[in-house]
Design an enzyme around this catalytic site. Structure first.
Site, PDB file in Angstrom:
ATOM      1  CB  SER A 111      -0.858  -0.162   1.186  1.00 14.37           C
ATOM      2  OG  SER A 111      -1.522   1.415   1.398  1.00 14.37           O
ATOM      3  CE1 TYR A 156      -4.631  -2.136   4.575  1.00 15.83           C
ATOM      4  CE2 TYR A 156      -3.544  -0.345   4.409  1.00 15.83           C
ATOM      5  CZ  TYR A 156      -4.090  -1.258   3.866  1.00 15.83           C
ATOM      6  OH  TYR A 156      -4.317  -1.344   2.535  1.00 15.83           O
TER       7      TYR A 156
END
Length: 268
Positions: free
Chosen positions: A153, A166
C-alpha cells in the site's frame, strides 16, 4: 501457453508474467481491487481462480464462468486446504496474487481501542501472505516461469494516523517482498509488489464514495497497463501512489504525512 517446455515463442509479458496463458490464483478477489483485476486478467486470456470466504459471492462468480475456491486467509488450515485444491485442479498454476487484506480504524490511547483489531490485522495482512507463499512456493518453483504478486500500500511509506496496524502490516509486506525477491533470485519465481493508493472500495466505511480515493476502474486499468508496459517492474505503482511512495526520497516526507492526514477523512 506460457510454459517454456512447449517450445513456442513466448508472448508479450505482463510484469513478470506473460500477458496471457497463465493460471492465476487470487485469494481475496470476490470484490474490490481483487475482482476488478481478476476480470481484466481473464479478459487477457488467463485462467483465473477466484478465492474468498463468502460462498454466496463465490457462487455468483462461478456462474459468471470463474473457477472458485473457498479460502480464509486468516486461517492456516483453510489456506493449506485451498492450496491443495487449487494445485490439484489446476496443475498449471504459475501465478499467485496475495490480495486478501483488512483495514481497521484504531485508537491506541487504550488497549480496548486497538488490541483485538491489531491482532486481526497482523494475522490477515502479514501471516496470511506468509502462509500463502509457504503453501505455494514449492509448486511455483517447479514451473519454468512463475510469479508471486504481493500487495502492499502507499501507506507502507507514509502513515495514516487512524490505521496504525494496517500501515505497519503493509510496510512489513514491502520488506518481505524485497527480501523474497533476493532469496528467490536463483529460482524461476519472480516477486512483484503491487502498491495501491486509496481506491474506491469497501476497505473502510465510506471509502467507496471518497473523493480522496482513486476510482476502482481507473486503478485496475492503470495496473494492467503497467504490467503490459513495464515488463521488468519490481513494484507496480499507479501515478496516484507516487506522492506517498517517494516522499522520503524527495525530501518532503513530513509534508506528505501532513497532507495525507489532512485530506483523508479517516485521518482526523
Amino acid at each position: 501457453m506460457s510454459d517454456l517446455c512447449t517450445g513456442l515463442s513466448r508472448p508479450a509479458r505482463l510484469g513478470s508474467m506473460n500477458i496471457s496463458g497463465n493460471t492465476i490464483f487470487i485469494p481475496g478477489s470476490t470484490s474490490g481491487i481483487g475482482l476488478a483485476l481478476a476480470r481484466r486478467l481473464r479478459a487477457k486470456g488467463n485462467t483465473v481462480i477466484v478465492g474468498g470466504r463468502r460462498t454466496e459471492l463465490l457462487d455468483s462468480l462461478a456462474a459468471d464462468g470463474f473457477d472458485t475456491v473457498r479460502i480464509d486467509t486468516a486461517d492456516a488450515g483453510s489456506i493449506r486446504a485451498a492450496a491443495d485444491e487449487v494445485i490439484r485442479k489446476h496443475p498449471d498454476l504459475n501465478v499467485v496474487i496475495a490480495m486478501s487484506g483488512i483495514m481497521r480504524v484504531e485508537d491506541w490511547h487504550h488497549p480496548e481501542g486497538f488490541l483485538a483489531s491489531a491482532e486481526e490485522t497482523v494475522t490477515t495482512n502479514v501471516l496470511g501472505p506468509i502462509r500463502l507463499i509457504a503453501a505455494f512456493v514449492e509448486h511455483l518453483r517447479s514451473k519454468p516461469d512463475a510469479t508471486i504478486v504481493t500487495v502492499s500500500s502507499g501507506l507502507a511509506f507514509a502513515p495514516l494516523k487512524a490505521t496504525p496496524s494496517y500501515n505497519a502490516s503493509k510496510a512489513a509486506i514491502h520488506m518481505l517482498s524485497e527480501s523474497l525477491r533476493l532469496q528467490l533470485a536463483d529460482t524461476s519465481v519472480k516477486v512483484v509488489e503491487l502498491e495501491p493508493p486509496s481506491v474506491r472500495t469497501a476497505l473502510l466505511p465510506g471509502q467507496e464514495e471518497s473523493e480522496f480515493a482513486m476510482p476502482l476502474d481507473d486503478f485496475a486499468d492503470e495496473v494492467v497497463k503497467l504490467f503490459e508496459t513495464q515488463p521488468d517492474a519490481k513494484e507496480i505503482q499507479v501515478e496516484n501512489v507516487k506522492f506517498l511512495r517517494y516522499g522520503e526520497a524527495r525530501g518532503d516526507y513530513d509534508q506528505v504525512v501532513a497532507t495525507l492526514n489532512a485530506a483523508d477523512p479517516h485521518g482526523k
